[in-house]
Enzyme design. Structure first.
Site, PDB file in Angstrom:
ATOM      1  CG  ASP A 309      -1.794   1.184   1.342  1.00 21.79           C
ATOM      2  OD1 ASP A 309      -2.670   1.331   0.477  1.00 21.79           O
ATOM      3  OD2 ASP A 309      -1.620   1.979   2.293  1.00 21.79           O
ATOM      4  CD  GLU A 362      -2.299   2.612  -3.556  1.00 24.26           C
ATOM      5  OE1 GLU A 362      -3.005   3.564  -3.909  1.00 24.26           O
ATOM      6  OE2 GLU A 362      -1.714   2.574  -2.466  1.00 24.26           O
TER       7      GLU A 362
END
Length: 637
Positions: A309, A362
């Site tokens: 993330d 990401e």
């Protein structure tokens, strides 16, 4: 803790940032010492003046079980006999300022159910795995030339007993696996399942990096979930957050009274956008902590990959900050050089220890070579989320079709860079929350057009180069955006339009998995060829997807307006007979039924840069897939 050459070596590696299995050294471990069974507690707390183990077993009295310093670099340890699984404990730390802290174990494998915050002892290796076939097959799989379609889900809002009361991992396995398998997804991706204090952070602001959240059960319950997925042919990816951690007192913040896991410099430590703290990526012991954590989830839980993330927030010192809130690096730039080095080191370690897993970034900027190996200057991930494609396509598909011709570049621009990285095309939870509306409800037009637009969008997505990810609820046309405290509106499937979308997604996956042209060359330019990228007036694009076998080639025609065209000429790459093998406009999907039911014979007249063409019906707000079923000679014989 007994001294040995092996132990000294592990401690040395830990302080060098190279102990890849730090969770076997640190934390609470079941051992036998001097003939007594008990638990060895070990913690890194270099700022602490004194460290004690406290819990219900000693009435939270720190004087009863003091820890001893193992070395001058801040490792403390003690052995406590006669403790068993489920022992609740914390570390009591005396800071240099004379304050007592109660901290959860950074390496704990389990925690109390929130709002309680203590760590809980749990044995690491008692689960009996039954996924050997899957794990052996995974070693031989070419990740890049295989279908990869991911169902992203948040367990607590996929289905719950009542708001904030959840099922167990084992119960979720029994509900989710047949559902996902029926839809044809290859993988599940779970929002973080490490321990976190606030439900609505969805796990992205953690306190227990090694602890499976007790909301859904024990570590063995989670292993059962993964095991069952594997036995049913479904991979499992976990969202993982090495970029930052929350500030809750029981967590990592100011561990021992001073910054330890976070940067000492507030300009580097503070994630002002999220109210969290950034890990000190330059500190060796923090590198051991995080790299070991990645390996821990992959090895101990047999996970097939991690979606990392907020990588951009790690790469840039300026991320989410105004001018004056951040300090440039030694070369005057905004890059966090320590984080870049850490990311490369982490990916190298992961692929050496757990080959052939997925490490997905990401990453929302244009940082080059995110999914390239470190030896060519890359960050070392093997996949990157294609945020550019996602933003362009959502902007395009939300427009009234009458305006789309003025923004035609939004559906073609991605092919200029589609092969610069190994991309995943994501429609994730972030796109259907906080007022952004569900994917279905983003679509313009009346009720029928909303569903037609959704079908066309999904078909274009699955025809476009790159692996696929869809957030839960999209598969049946959730009307409301994601409600993170409620479960999905499964009752919508009692209505034909929503049941038809679920059927459509299942059939789209079947088409996807059965046609190598849609995934074999996802990351190679020869896998894609435009037929016509320039028909902005009618908002129609057509292209070819190729595979290693020319007979598997697919021609895809996309119409993003509600207009039907008959006898529309489409150039095709080879002469012969073409069949429409799939259309999003089929009646059983809720479409208008403008089909190409007859075989399409090529005409030997050049068109759209091809030596021949077919004349076909172009359905409204729809995508058609054509496949050559025979050569012209075969058809005539």
């Amino acid at each position: 803790m007994a001294t040995s050459t092996a132990l000294d070596h592990d401690i040395y590696l830990f302080h060098q940032g190279n102990l890849r299995y730090a969770y076997q050294l640190l934390g609470a471990h079941f051992e036998t010492q001097n003939g007594e069974e008990g638990i060895r507690f070990t913690v890194w707390a270099p700022h602490a003046v004194e460290v004690n183990v406290v819990g219900s077993f000693n009435d939270w009295d720190g004087s009863q079980h003091p820890m001893k310093k193992v070395n001058d670099n801040g490792i403390w340890s003690t052995f406590i006999p006669n403790l068993s699984t489920g022992t609740v404990y914390k570390y009591e730390l005396l800071t240099p300022h004379g304050h007592l802290q109660l901290k959860a174990d950074p390496y704990a494998f389990s925690s109390e159910l929130r709002p309680n915050t203590a760590s809980v002892t749990y044995p690491l290796h008692q689960y009996d795995w039954n996924d050997e076939e899957w794990m052996n097959q995974r070693k031989e799989t070419n990740l890049y030339e295989s279908p990869l379609s991911i169902y992203e889900l948040h367990l607590g809002s996929w289905k719950n007993i009542e708001p904030e009361v959840f099922y167990n991992f084992r119960e979720y396995a029994n509900m989710i696996i047949p559902y996902v398998k029926d839809l044809g997804y290859t993988h599940i991706e779970l929002l973080p399942v490490n321990e976190h204090p606030f439900d609505r952070s969805w796990g992205y602001q953690a306190t227990g990096y090694y602890a499976v959240t007790s909301r859904y059960g024990t570590p063995d319950d989670f292993k059962y979930f993964v095991d069952q997925c594997h036995q049913h042919g479904i991979g499992v990816i976990l969202d993982w957050v090495p970029g930052h951690f929350c500030k809750d007192e029981q967590g990592l913040r100011r561990f021992g009274g001073e910054p330890l896991y976070e940067y000492e410099n507030p300009a580097k430590a503070e994630k002002t956008q999220w109210g969290t703290l950034t890990f000190d990526f330059g500190r060796n012991e923090v590198q051991s902590f995080l790299i070991s954590n990645a390996i821990y989830w992959l090895k101990e839980f047999h996970l097939d990959g991690l979606r990392v993330d907020a990588v951009a927030s790690m790469l840039y010192l300026s991320f989410g900050k105004e001018e004056g809130e951040w300090e440039p690096n030694e070369y005057g730039g905004p890059e966090n050089l320590e984080a870049v080095a850490f990311i490369r080191k982490m990916n190298e370690a992961v692929f050496e220890e757990v080959p052939n897993v997925l490490m997905m970034a990401e990453e929302s900027t244009s940082w080059p070579l995110v999914s390239a190996p470190t030896y060519v200057g890359g960050l070392g991930f093997n996949y990157k989320w294609n945020m550019g494609w996602m933003n362009d396509m959502l902007k395009y598909i939300e427009m009234d079709p009458i305006h789309r011709k003025y923004h035609h570049n939004l559906i073609t621009f991605s092919l200029f860079y589609a092969f610069s990285e190994n991309f995943v095309l994501p429609i994730s939870h972030d796109e259907v929350v906080h007022g952004k509306k569900s994917l279905l409800n983003k679509m313009p037009g009346d009720y029928w057009q909303k569903f037609a637009n959704l079908r066309a969008f999904l078909a274009f997505m699955y025809a476009h180069p790159g692996k696929k990810l869809l957030f839960m609820g999209t598969e049946f046309g959730q009307f409301d955006e994601w409600k993170d405290l409620e479960d999905l509106d499964f009752e919508l499937m009692d209505y034909d339009s929503h049941a038809s979308i679920k059927h459509y997604v299942g059939q789209l996956h079947q088409l996807y998995r059965e046609h190598p042209a849609l995934w074999e060359f996802d990351h190679q330019e020869e896998g894609f060829e435009w037929i016509d990228a320039n028909n902005y007036e009618q908002s129609i694009v057509s292209f070819v997807r190729n595979s290693s076998c020319s007979r598997d080639q697919l021609v895809i025609v996309c119409n993003f307006t509600p207009v039907v065209y008959h006898d529309y000429k489409v150039g095709v790459p080879a002469e012969g007979v073409y069949e429409e093998v799939f259309t999003s406009d089929a009646v059983h999907f809720g479409g208008s039924g403008q089909l190409n039911g007859n075989l399409l014979h090529t005409s030997n007249v050049p068109w759209q840069g091809q030596n021949q063409h077919v004349s076909m019906t172009i359905p409204p707000l729809a995508v058609s897939f054509l496949k050559r079923t025979s050569t012209l000679e075969e058809d005539m014989s």
